[in-house]
Write a protein that holds these residues in place. Structure first.
Motif, PDB file in Angstrom:
ATOM      1  N   ASN A 319      41.826  12.468 -48.732  1.00  0.00           N
ATOM      2  CA  ASN A 319      41.065  11.506 -49.524  1.00  0.00           C
ATOM      3  C   ASN A 319      41.893  10.245 -49.741  1.00  0.00           C
ATOM      4  OD1 ASN A 319      38.968  10.527 -51.283  1.00  0.00           O
ATOM      5  ND2 ASN A 319      40.337  11.005 -52.996  1.00  0.00           N
ATOM      6  N   VAL A 320      41.337   9.090 -49.383  1.00  0.00           N
ATOM      7  CA  VAL A 320      41.985   7.794 -49.619  1.00  0.00           C
ATOM      8  C   VAL A 320      41.567   7.285 -50.989  1.00  0.00           C
ATOM      9  CG1 VAL A 320      42.138   5.387 -48.876  1.00  0.00           C
ATOM     10  CG2 VAL A 320      42.109   7.231 -47.165  1.00  0.00           C
ATOM     11  N   THR A 321      42.560   7.007 -51.838  1.00  0.00           N
ATOM     12  CA  THR A 321      42.258   6.495 -53.181  1.00  0.00           C
ATOM     13  C   THR A 321      42.381   4.976 -53.283  1.00  0.00           C
ATOM     14  OG1 THR A 321      44.555   6.939 -53.837  1.00  0.00           O
ATOM     15  CG2 THR A 321      42.910   8.654 -54.300  1.00  0.00           C
ATOM     16  N   SER A 322      43.213   4.351 -52.423  1.00  0.00           N
ATOM     17  CA  SER A 322      43.314   2.880 -52.467  1.00  0.00           C
ATOM     18  C   SER A 322      43.778   2.336 -51.130  1.00  0.00           C
ATOM     19  CB  SER A 322      44.274   2.428 -53.574  1.00  0.00           C
ATOM     20  OG  SER A 322      45.615   2.739 -53.241  1.00  0.00           O
ATOM     21  N   VAL A 323      43.323   1.118 -50.823  1.00  0.00           N
ATOM     22  CA  VAL A 323      43.754   0.346 -49.654  1.00  0.00           C
ATOM     23  C   VAL A 323      44.130  -1.032 -50.174  1.00  0.00           C
ATOM     24  CG1 VAL A 323      43.104  -0.656 -47.435  1.00  0.00           C
ATOM     25  CG2 VAL A 323      42.233   1.605 -48.092  1.00  0.00           C
ATOM     26  N   SER A 324      45.407  -1.409 -50.021  1.00  0.00           N
ATOM     27  CA  SER A 324      45.878  -2.668 -50.614  1.00  0.00           C
ATOM     28  C   SER A 324      46.736  -3.439 -49.619  1.00  0.00           C
ATOM     29  CB  SER A 324      46.696  -2.373 -51.871  1.00  0.00           C
ATOM     30  OG  SER A 324      47.155  -3.567 -52.456  1.00  0.00           O
ATOM     31  N   PRO A 325      46.339  -4.696 -49.340  1.00  0.00           N
ATOM     32  CA  PRO A 325      45.104  -5.329 -49.791  1.00  0.00           C
ATOM     33  C   PRO A 325      43.896  -4.733 -49.053  1.00  0.00           C
ATOM     34  CG  PRO A 325      46.203  -6.726 -48.217  1.00  0.00           C
ATOM     35  CD  PRO A 325      47.125  -5.569 -48.454  1.00  0.00           C
ATOM     36  N   SER A 326      42.721  -5.045 -49.541  1.00  0.00           N
ATOM     37  CA  SER A 326      41.513  -4.509 -48.920  1.00  0.00           C
ATOM     38  C   SER A 326      40.866  -5.489 -47.958  1.00  0.00           C
ATOM     39  CB  SER A 326      40.505  -4.104 -50.000  1.00  0.00           C
ATOM     40  OG  SER A 326      40.163  -5.246 -50.788  1.00  0.00           O
ATOM     41  N   SER A 327      41.501  -6.632 -47.795  1.00  0.00           N
ATOM     42  CA  SER A 327      41.007  -7.620 -46.826  1.00  0.00           C
ATOM     43  C   SER A 327      42.176  -8.467 -46.376  1.00  0.00           C
ATOM     44  CB  SER A 327      39.908  -8.496 -47.443  1.00  0.00           C
ATOM     45  OG  SER A 327      40.410  -9.239 -48.550  1.00  0.00           O
ATOM     46  N   GLY A 328      42.019  -9.147 -45.244  1.00  0.00           N
ATOM     47  CA  GLY A 328      43.088 -10.000 -44.751  1.00  0.00           C
ATOM     48  C   GLY A 328      42.881 -10.375 -43.309  1.00  0.00           C
ATOM     49  N   LEU A 329      43.884 -11.089 -42.804  1.00  0.00           N
ATOM     50  CA  LEU A 329      43.858 -11.553 -41.422  1.00  0.00           C
ATOM     51  C   LEU A 329      44.464 -10.494 -40.505  1.00  0.00           C
ATOM     52  CD1 LEU A 329      45.061 -15.213 -41.992  1.00  0.00           C
ATOM     53  CD2 LEU A 329      42.717 -14.429 -41.597  1.00  0.00           C
ATOM     54  N   PRO A 330      44.313 -10.635 -39.199  1.00  0.00           N
ATOM     55  CA  PRO A 330      45.020  -9.759 -38.271  1.00  0.00           C
ATOM     56  C   PRO A 330      46.524  -9.784 -38.542  1.00  0.00           C
ATOM     57  CG  PRO A 330      43.377 -11.055 -37.098  1.00  0.00           C
ATOM     58  CD  PRO A 330      43.429 -11.600 -38.485  1.00  0.00           C
ATOM     59  N   ARG A 331      47.154  -8.619 -38.341  1.00  0.00           N
ATOM     60  CA  ARG A 331      48.592  -8.410 -38.516  1.00  0.00           C
ATOM     61  C   ARG A 331      49.006  -8.337 -39.981  1.00  0.00           C
ATOM     62  NH1 ARG A 331      48.960  -6.056 -34.337  1.00  0.00           N
ATOM     63  NH2 ARG A 331      51.236  -6.097 -34.526  1.00  0.00           N
ATOM     64  N   THR A 332      48.049  -8.152 -40.872  1.00  0.00           N
ATOM     65  CA  THR A 332      48.363  -7.963 -42.283  1.00  0.00           C
ATOM     66  C   THR A 332      48.959  -6.566 -42.499  1.00  0.00           C
ATOM     67  OG1 THR A 332      46.586  -9.443 -42.986  1.00  0.00           O
ATOM     68  CG2 THR A 332      47.390  -7.851 -44.610  1.00  0.00           C
ATOM     69  N   VAL A 333      49.992  -6.473 -43.329  1.00  0.00           N
ATOM     70  CA  VAL A 333      50.579  -5.184 -43.676  1.00  0.00           C
ATOM     71  C   VAL A 333      49.790  -4.598 -44.844  1.00  0.00           C
ATOM     72  CG1 VAL A 333      52.624  -3.983 -44.530  1.00  0.00           C
ATOM     73  CG2 VAL A 333      52.858  -5.808 -42.829  1.00  0.00           C
ATOM     74  N   VAL A 334      49.313  -3.358 -44.672  1.00  0.00           N
ATOM     75  CA  VAL A 334      48.424  -2.713 -45.639  1.00  0.00           C
ATOM     76  C   VAL A 334      49.040  -1.379 -46.078  1.00  0.00           C
ATOM     77  CG1 VAL A 334      46.106  -1.798 -46.044  1.00  0.00           C
ATOM     78  CG2 VAL A 334      46.432  -3.761 -44.516  1.00  0.00           C
ATOM     79  N   ALA A 398      38.232   6.338 -44.844  1.00  0.00           N
ATOM     80  CA  ALA A 398      37.926   5.576 -46.051  1.00  0.00           C
ATOM     81  C   ALA A 398      36.788   4.623 -45.700  1.00  0.00           C
ATOM     82  CB  ALA A 398      39.148   4.806 -46.528  1.00  0.00           C
ATOM     83  N   ASP A 399      35.605   4.898 -46.234  1.00  0.00           N
ATOM     84  CA  ASP A 399      34.415   4.116 -45.886  1.00  0.00           C
ATOM     85  C   ASP A 399      34.482   2.711 -46.476  1.00  0.00           C
ATOM     86  OD1 ASP A 399      33.248   6.243 -44.509  1.00  0.00           O
ATOM     87  OD2 ASP A 399      32.389   7.055 -46.368  1.00  0.00           O
ATOM     88  N   ALA A 400      34.142   1.717 -45.623  1.00  0.00           N
ATOM     89  CA  ALA A 400      34.020   0.313 -46.054  1.00  0.00           C
ATOM     90  C   ALA A 400      35.214  -0.126 -46.888  1.00  0.00           C
ATOM     91  CB  ALA A 400      32.721   0.114 -46.826  1.00  0.00           C
ATOM     92  N   ALA A 401      36.412   0.213 -46.416  1.00  0.00           N
ATOM     93  CA  ALA A 401      37.622  -0.033 -47.213  1.00  0.00           C
ATOM     94  C   ALA A 401      38.405  -1.259 -46.765  1.00  0.00           C
ATOM     95  CB  ALA A 401      38.516   1.200 -47.162  1.00  0.00           C
ATOM     96  N   TRP A 402      38.020  -1.891 -45.652  1.00  0.00           N
ATOM     97  CA  TRP A 402      38.798  -3.044 -45.152  1.00  0.00           C
ATOM     98  C   TRP A 402      37.855  -4.105 -44.611  1.00  0.00           C
ATOM     99  CZ3 TRP A 402      43.257  -5.442 -45.225  1.00  0.00           C
ATOM    100  CH2 TRP A 402      43.525  -6.420 -44.258  1.00  0.00           C
ATOM    101  N   THR A 403      38.188  -5.384 -44.922  1.00  0.00           N
ATOM    102  CA  THR A 403      37.396  -6.521 -44.424  1.00  0.00           C
ATOM    103  C   THR A 403      38.328  -7.517 -43.752  1.00  0.00           C
ATOM    104  OG1 THR A 403      35.814  -6.284 -46.239  1.00  0.00           O
ATOM    105  CG2 THR A 403      35.783  -8.366 -45.019  1.00  0.00           C
ATOM    106  N   TYR A 404      38.026  -7.825 -42.492  1.00  0.00           N
ATOM    107  CA  TYR A 404      38.773  -8.881 -41.811  1.00  0.00           C
ATOM    108  C   TYR A 404      38.255 -10.241 -42.281  1.00  0.00           C
ATOM    109  CZ  TYR A 404      41.438  -6.152 -38.425  1.00  0.00           C
ATOM    110  OH  TYR A 404      42.354  -5.321 -37.829  1.00  0.00           O
ATOM    111  N   LEU A 405      39.190 -11.131 -42.535  1.00  0.00           N
ATOM    112  CA  LEU A 405      38.829 -12.506 -42.899  1.00  0.00           C
ATOM    113  C   LEU A 405      38.936 -13.397 -41.671  1.00  0.00           C
ATOM    114  CD1 LEU A 405      40.823 -12.810 -46.263  1.00  0.00           C
ATOM    115  CD2 LEU A 405      38.414 -12.162 -45.938  1.00  0.00           C
TER     116      LEU A 405
END
Length: 436
Positions: A319-334, A398-405
């Motif tokens: 179970n994934v409880t958090s994704v940080s950050p939840s959005s960003g550009l390519p090559r972002t460290v998460v 983790a459903d709908a947990a990341w958004t590319y900007l």
């Protein structure tokens, strides 16, 4: 040798014993206390009324038919019946006996002529009723397939008159000690049976079916009950839905040609690859929370089964409880946190953000650090899934947990030239790449 003026047949003699049969069939043993056989000492002997069979029910049958013989003085002064025949054929079993009723299980005979019923008691007395019993035509198992197998194997029997003048087959067995499960008996010429799960007996046995009339039909040749296939080990022994599981053992195909199905702790698994000594499975989806231990069962196309008790443990689903950050550009460290992120495995072999593969920088069961992949298309982008796949073959989603900007765009640089210390203003959109 007259006794009470009744003639008796002389049977045997010693210095102390005379054995004779009276005209009604009763054996008497006379103890002699002198070497002189022609003693005249008084010997008391009482004749009883001769035995009489009044009814035999049923009056016809075949091997296994229970026959109740009723009458009077059937034991001829004795305590039990020791032998009986139906139309000249010895019965297979004397179930019970008394002076008024003797219950027997018929033997087998191909002759169908009407014959006598006889009972012999432990005194040697014989009671007979003439022309009372007949054997019906015997059923026939003409073929069975396969001719060998193990626990779980299906056996197909074909023949004639397997219902034996009845309406159904009610039981089946290998010999007298291994009951079979009757799977299907739609007519008197076809019966499908199965050797029970976890049967450990081996050897060669007659296959028999019993009709609702009690009549037994058997095979002319024997079925070979062989050693059961055995699961020796499983790697890994714990996981979640989607885990790749390799089961090792012996004779896993159960004398058939393939392993066709499997369960892990009662949950169906997918057979990916199989051989007689190993099978690769993909675990089905187990419980979402909690832990379940259970048996591993492999089933071959012969119906044979191999198993390992307590061989598999379903772990709680990651179970994934958090994704940080939840959005960003390519090559972002998460950084991704949660529980069971390795899905029972040792390491993550891949991670994806909204379908784009990223790079795993570090990973354990509670924390994963990764770099997002490059996006070749332009936005706007909707939120997508983050998928962590471990070396166990299972994944945590983790459903709908990341958004590319969208990538940043510089509109102007003022001034466009200068010396050390010059203050430069850069304007545009998305210049901090989703950061704050």
């Amino acid at each position: 040798m007259p006794l009470h003026a009744t003639m008796a047949d002389f049977r045997s003699c010693t210095s102390t014993m005379i054995r004779a049969r009276y005209c009604i069939g009763l054996l008497a043993v006379l103890q002699v206390t002198s070497a002189q056989i022609n003693c005249t000492a008084p010997i008391e002997f009482t004749y009883i009324t001769e035995g009489n069979i009044t009814t035999v029910s049923p009056s016809s049958g075949q091997r296994g038919t229970l026959v109740n013989i009723s009458g009077s003085n059937l034991l001829g002064g004795g305590t039990t019946a020791v032998n009986a025949t139906l139309a000249g054929v010895p019965v297979s079993t004397i179930v019970s006996s008394s002076d008024t009723s003797v219950l027997v299980s018929a033997g087998q005979s191909s002759a169908t002529a009407l014959g006598d019923v006889t009972i012999t008691s432990d005194t040697g007395a014989v009671v007979t009723r003439t022309s009372t019993w007949s054997y019906i035509s015997i059923g026939n198992i003409s073929s069975f397939s396969p001719t060998s197998g193990q626990s779980g194997t299906f056996i197909t029997l074909t023949g004639q008159d397997l219902f034996a003048d009845g309406a159904a087959v009610v039981s089946a067995s290998l010999g007298t000690g291994v009951p079979l499960e009757v799977i299907n008996a739609p007519n008197a010429s076809f019966v499908l049976v199965r050797i029970p799960f976890n049967t450990t007996t081996t050897g060669s046995f007659e296959v028999t079916v019993t009709a609702d009339t009690g009549i037994i039909t058997g095979t002319a040749t024997s079925f070979s009950l062989l050693t059961q296939g055995r699961v020796v080990s499983v790697v890994p022994s714990a996981g979640v839905g989607g885990s790749e599981v390799v089961v090792f053992g012996t004779n896993l195909r159960g004398y058939g040609s393939a392993v066709v199905s499997a369960t892990l702790a009662g949950v169906p698994a997918t057979v990916v690859r199989e051989q007689n000594f190993f099978v690769t499975l993909e675990a089905g989806n187990g419980p979402v929370t909690g832990v379940i231990d259970g048996i591993i069962v492999l089933t071959a196309d012969s119906g044979a089964t191999s198993f390992l008790a307590d061989g598999w443990t379903y772990l709680a689903v990651g179970n994934v409880t958090s994704v940080s950050p939840s959005s960003g550009l390519p090559r972002t460290v998460v950084t991704i946190t949660g529980t069971g992120l390795l899905s029972g495995g040792d390491e993550l072999i891949s991670i994806s953000f909204d379908g784009v593969l990223g790079d795993v920088l570090s990973a354990n069961s509670t924390t994963v650090v990764a770099r997002t992949g490059a996006v070749v298309t332009s936005g706007p982008f909707a939120a997508g899934n983050v998928i962590l796949r471990s070396d166990s073959g299972a994944s945590v989603v983790a459903d709908a947990a990341w958004t590319y900007l969208d990538g940043g765009d510089v509109h102007a640089i003022v001034p466009s030239s200068g010396t050390t210390g010059t203050v430069v203003t850069i304007t545009g959109v998305g210049l901090v790449g989703g950061a704050s």
